[in-house]
Design a protein around this motif. Structure first.
Motif, PDB file in Angstrom:
ATOM      1  N   CYS A  44       0.834  -1.216   0.000  1.00 13.52           N
ATOM      2  CA  CYS A  44       0.000   0.000   0.000  1.00 13.52           C
ATOM      3  C   CYS A  44       0.864   1.260   0.000  1.00 13.52           C
ATOM      4  CB  CYS A  44      -0.939   0.004   1.199  1.00 13.52           C
ATOM      5  SG  CYS A  44      -2.223  -1.271   1.136  1.00 13.52           S
ATOM      6  N   SER A  45       1.955   1.237   0.755  1.00 10.44           N
ATOM      7  CA  SER A  45       2.843   2.397   0.821  1.00 10.44           C
ATOM      8  C   SER A  45       3.487   2.692  -0.526  1.00 10.44           C
ATOM      9  CB  SER A  45       3.943   2.164   1.861  1.00 10.44           C
ATOM     10  OG  SER A  45       3.399   2.004   3.136  1.00 10.44           O
ATOM     11  N   SER A  48       0.851   3.937  -2.966  1.00 13.58           N
ATOM     12  CA  SER A  48       0.496   5.321  -2.634  1.00 13.58           C
ATOM     13  C   SER A  48       1.577   6.288  -3.098  1.00 13.58           C
ATOM     14  CB  SER A  48       0.303   5.482  -1.125  1.00 13.58           C
ATOM     15  OG  SER A  48      -0.869   4.860  -0.730  1.00 13.58           O
ATOM     16  N   GLY A  51       1.345   6.634  -6.811  1.00  9.73           N
ATOM     17  CA  GLY A  51       0.170   7.444  -7.136  1.00  9.73           C
ATOM     18  C   GLY A  51       0.399   8.918  -6.867  1.00  9.73           C
ATOM     19  N   TYR A  52       1.039   9.215  -5.748  1.00  7.53           N
ATOM     20  CA  TYR A  52       1.344  10.605  -5.417  1.00  7.53           C
ATOM     21  C   TYR A  52       2.367  11.174  -6.395  1.00  7.53           C
ATOM     22  CZ  TYR A  52       2.973  14.675  -2.858  1.00  7.53           C
ATOM     23  OH  TYR A  52       3.331  15.951  -2.512  1.00  7.53           O
ATOM     24  N   VAL A  59      -5.324   6.464  -6.400  1.00  4.41           N
ATOM     25  CA  VAL A  59      -4.548   5.293  -6.001  1.00  4.41           C
ATOM     26  C   VAL A  59      -4.512   5.170  -4.467  1.00  4.41           C
ATOM     27  CG1 VAL A  59      -2.241   4.247  -6.088  1.00  4.41           C
ATOM     28  CG2 VAL A  59      -3.190   5.310  -8.111  1.00  4.41           C
ATOM     29  N   GLY A  60      -4.762   6.273  -3.769  1.00  5.23           N
ATOM     30  CA  GLY A  60      -4.812   6.231  -2.309  1.00  5.23           C
ATOM     31  C   GLY A  60      -5.868   5.280  -1.778  1.00  5.23           C
ATOM     32  N   TRP A  63      -5.425   1.755   0.274  1.00  2.86           N
ATOM     33  CA  TRP A  63      -5.393   1.515   1.713  1.00  2.86           C
ATOM     34  C   TRP A  63      -6.634   0.785   2.216  1.00  2.86           C
ATOM     35  CZ3 TRP A  63      -1.158   1.666   4.495  1.00  2.86           C
ATOM     36  CH2 TRP A  63      -0.068   2.361   3.995  1.00  2.86           C
ATOM     37  N   SER A 109      -6.424   5.670   8.197  1.00  6.13           N
ATOM     38  CA  SER A 109      -6.497   5.620   6.733  1.00  6.13           C
ATOM     39  C   SER A 109      -7.794   6.242   6.235  1.00  6.13           C
ATOM     40  CB  SER A 109      -6.412   4.177   6.235  1.00  6.13           C
ATOM     41  OG  SER A 109      -5.194   3.606   6.598  1.00  6.13           O
ATOM     42  N   ASN A 113      -8.015   9.617   3.959  1.00  7.86           N
ATOM     43  CA  ASN A 113      -8.635   9.494   2.640  1.00  7.86           C
ATOM     44  C   ASN A 113      -9.894  10.340   2.476  1.00  7.86           C
ATOM     45  OD1 ASN A 113      -6.877   7.803   1.190  1.00  7.86           O
ATOM     46  ND2 ASN A 113      -7.598   6.046   2.370  1.00  7.86           N
TER      47      ASN A 113
END
Length: 197
Positions: A44-45, A48, A51-52, A59-60, A63, A109, A113
């Motif tokens: 997930c990290s 993310s 995506g960032y 994409v966040g 989580w 999370s 979000n």
């Protein structure tokens, strides 16, 4: 009358050592939970970050995978518990700590979000639930478990409640997580004290 066989000091020590070693072997941590969470959080990290970095904010949502992981964790824990022949105090303590950690991570999370980062009271409500749940879970004290769950529910509601009304949730949380359970514990203590006078 049949004479009982007496063990020598050395034989007694050997018997105790064998029993301890047998118990150690029967209680073996599989490591599956640590592997599961290490993999999911790492995945997930990285997703993310990508995506960032490439400006894909949706994409966040990756989580949300942690919620599915909680379900898998529960299944793994139930299976491992069935295989164990005994349960220790540490099992309860660790269970309470890791369940409260999982809930807190999910809520954090969710909080991040939703984009409502301007509600810092939410973080306090999540944090209130962690030691409260762990204590209630370890001591099998349902009022504290319920208080922690209420704190976590309030943390979600807090996100959607305008200031200054949401500040009242901390007061409610303090009552249900600590004050009311404290009253119940005090009443039990006083009752036990009267019986032993």
């Amino acid at each position: 009358m049949q004479e009982e066989e007496q063990l020598s000091e050395q034989e007694s020590l050997e018997l105790i050592t064998r029993m301890i070693n047998k118990a150690k072997c029967e209680y073996a941590e599989t490591g599956l939970s640590a592997l599961l969470w290490g993999s999911v959080i790492s995945f997930c990290s990285v997703v993310s970050f990508i995506g960032y970095y490439y400006n894909y904010p949706s994409v966040g949502m990756v989580w949300w995978l942690t919620l599915a992981t909680v379900v898998v964790q529960i299944v793994l824990s139930v299976r491992e518990r069935r295989k164990r022949k005994f349960k220790t105090y540490n099992d309860d303590a660790m269970g309470g700590i890791w369940i409260s950690f999982g809930v807190a991570m999910f809520l954090l999370s969710f909080y991040v979000n939703t984009g409502h980062i301007d509600h810092p009271n939410t973080l306090f409500l999540i944090a209130y639930g962690i030691p409260t749940f762990a204590t209630g879970f370890t001591r099998h004290f349902k009022p504290m478990i319920a208080g922690a769950i209420i704190c976590w529910i309030l943390s979600i509601i807090n996100i959607y409640t305008p200031f200054p009304y949401n500040t009242l949730y901390s007061a409610v949380a303090a009552q249900v997580a600590w004050f009311i359970p404290g009253l119940i514990l005090r009443r039990r203590y006083m009752k036990a004290k009267k019986q032993h006078v």
